[in-house]
Design a protein around this motif. Structure first.
Motif, PDB file in Angstrom:
ATOM      1  N   PHE A  47       0.854  -1.189   0.000  1.00 57.60           N
ATOM      2  CA  PHE A  47       0.000   0.000   0.000  1.00 57.60           C
ATOM      3  C   PHE A  47       0.889   1.238   0.000  1.00 57.60           C
ATOM      4  N   GLN A  48       0.628   2.116  -0.957  1.00 55.25           N
ATOM      5  CA  GLN A  48       1.404   3.350  -1.110  1.00 55.25           C
ATOM      6  C   GLN A  48       2.902   3.072  -1.174  1.00 55.25           C
ATOM      7  N   GLY A  49       3.250   2.023  -1.929  1.00 54.95           N
ATOM      8  CA  GLY A  49       4.656   1.701  -2.161  1.00 54.95           C
ATOM      9  C   GLY A  49       5.363   0.999  -1.022  1.00 54.95           C
ATOM     10  N   PRO A 119      -2.987  -1.491   8.251  1.00 50.41           N
ATOM     11  CA  PRO A 119      -3.638  -0.324   7.653  1.00 50.41           C
ATOM     12  C   PRO A 119      -4.686  -0.650   6.588  1.00 50.41           C
ATOM     13  N   MET A 120      -4.813  -1.941   6.233  1.00 46.89           N
ATOM     14  CA  MET A 120      -5.768  -2.326   5.183  1.00 46.89           C
ATOM     15  C   MET A 120      -6.675  -3.433   5.688  1.00 46.89           C
ATOM     16  N   ILE A 121      -7.971  -3.341   5.313  1.00 45.83           N
ATOM     17  CA  ILE A 121      -8.926  -4.391   5.663  1.00 45.83           C
ATOM     18  C   ILE A 121      -9.725  -4.775   4.429  1.00 45.83           C
ATOM     19  N   ALA A 155      -7.032   1.821   4.083  1.00 43.33           N
ATOM     20  CA  ALA A 155      -7.470   1.237   2.815  1.00 43.33           C
ATOM     21  C   ALA A 155      -8.474   0.127   3.058  1.00 43.33           C
ATOM     22  N   VAL A 156      -9.457   0.020   2.150  1.00 47.76           N
ATOM     23  CA  VAL A 156     -10.543  -0.950   2.286  1.00 47.76           C
ATOM     24  C   VAL A 156     -10.779  -1.616   0.929  1.00 47.76           C
ATOM     25  N   ILE A 157     -10.966  -2.940   0.943  1.00 46.64           N
ATOM     26  CA  ILE A 157     -11.314  -3.660  -0.280  1.00 46.64           C
ATOM     27  C   ILE A 157     -12.636  -4.393  -0.062  1.00 46.64           C
ATOM     28  N   TYR A 181      -8.596   5.070   1.018  1.00 42.52           N
ATOM     29  CA  TYR A 181      -8.423   4.441  -0.285  1.00 42.52           C
ATOM     30  C   TYR A 181      -9.316   3.206  -0.323  1.00 42.52           C
ATOM     31  N   VAL A 182     -10.174   3.116  -1.333  1.00 46.11           N
ATOM     32  CA  VAL A 182     -11.126   2.005  -1.425  1.00 46.11           C
ATOM     33  C   VAL A 182     -11.029   1.371  -2.810  1.00 46.11           C
ATOM     34  N   GLU A 183     -10.994   0.048  -2.835  1.00 41.98           N
ATOM     35  CA  GLU A 183     -11.071  -0.699  -4.088  1.00 41.98           C
ATOM     36  C   GLU A 183     -12.316  -1.580  -4.068  1.00 41.98           C
ATOM     37  N   ILE A 184     -13.007  -1.625  -5.204  1.00 40.87           N
ATOM     38  CA  ILE A 184     -14.147  -2.519  -5.371  1.00 40.87           C
ATOM     39  C   ILE A 184     -13.737  -3.621  -6.338  1.00 40.87           C
ATOM     40  N   GLY A 185     -13.664  -4.853  -5.841  1.00 38.98           N
ATOM     41  CA  GLY A 185     -13.246  -5.982  -6.661  1.00 38.98           C
ATOM     42  C   GLY A 185     -14.387  -6.516  -7.504  1.00 38.98           C
ATOM     43  N   ILE A 186     -14.126  -6.681  -8.807  1.00 40.54           N
ATOM     44  CA  ILE A 186     -15.110  -7.240  -9.738  1.00 40.54           C
ATOM     45  C   ILE A 186     -14.418  -8.311 -10.575  1.00 40.54           C
TER      46      ILE A 186
END
Length: 227
Positions: A47-49, A119-121, A155-157, A181-186
């Motif tokens: 995350f963020q490098g 930091p990410m879930i 960050a959230v996925i 920061y949010v990602e939506i997985g498809i």
């Protein structure tokens, strides 16, 4: 020639779908504890490098609506995506789970982690986070609010099929999660329509995928899964 090919493809697709439904029907339907999440684990990620650790919580669900539902009060199995076992395994096989039980599942797992270290879930419900027939609105909002109240989570996925992603739901999610920061997985899987139809049995076409990604990218980032 094109008409003959179309008829052949449709016939073959229907045969594959029927065979897959028979395979699904052989999966054991066990009694599962709906007040406890399926599992949680920690994965290495970036995350963020930077190299980080992320928390994944797998909620116990009723199953993905593309593969299971109820009809006249009885379990109704569909083929679903041919490459996916998560959509049905260890679920309630379409029997709805209440919002309060989903919240209990989440909170009991969530409290096990000190997010100053993570930091990410990722929240996976073995289906569609934005389908309220799978994850009730009350549970979705409570889960997002818990994450939104934890400053250490950056960050959230989440995951969903395109047909359940709407501007209203994305706007609501953005309001709750703020600047995270949010990602939506498809699951795109393939850019070849014939492969998507016959080898994977996706529930949507490439145009629907594009519309969903355009919508997601107004608020967040799209995470496309590819086989």
């Amino acid at each position: 020639e094109q008409t003959i090919k179309h008829i052949f493809v449709e016939k073959l697709h229907q045969e594959i779908v029927e065979i897959m439904k028979l395979i699904r029907a052989k999966m054991p339907c066990r009694t599962v504890p709906v007040d406890k999440a399926k599992a949680s684990e920690i994965w290495d990620s970036r995350f963020q490098g930077k190299q980080i650790k992320r928390v994944i919580i797998y909620l116990r669900s009723s199953g993905c609506s593309w593969v299971v539902g109820t009809k006249e009060g009885r379990t109704h199995l569909k083929a679903g995506c041919l490459d996916c076992v998560h959509c049905l395994s260890n679920t309630t096989f379409g029997v709805p789970i209440s919002a309060d039980l989903y919240i209990t599942q989440f909170k009991n797992e969530y409290k096990n982690f000190n997010f100053s270290d993570y930091p990410m879930i990722c929240i996976y419900n073995e289906g569609n986070f934005f389908n309220e027939n799978e994850l009730p609105r009350k549970a979705r909002k409570e889960i997002l609010k818990s994450i939104g109240n934890e400053p250490n989570i950056k960050a959230v996925i989440l995951e969903s099929l395109p047909e359940f992603i709407t501007d209203d739901l994305l706007h609501e999610t953005k309001e709750i999660l703020g600047s995270r920061y949010v990602e939506i997985g498809i699951g795109l899987e393939s850019s070849t329509p014939l492969i998507r139809k016959l080898c994977i049995n996706k529930s949507y076409d490439l145009e629907q995928f594009k519309k969903a990604t355009d919508l997601v990218n107004r608020y967040f980032k799209t995470l496309a899964y590819v086989l």
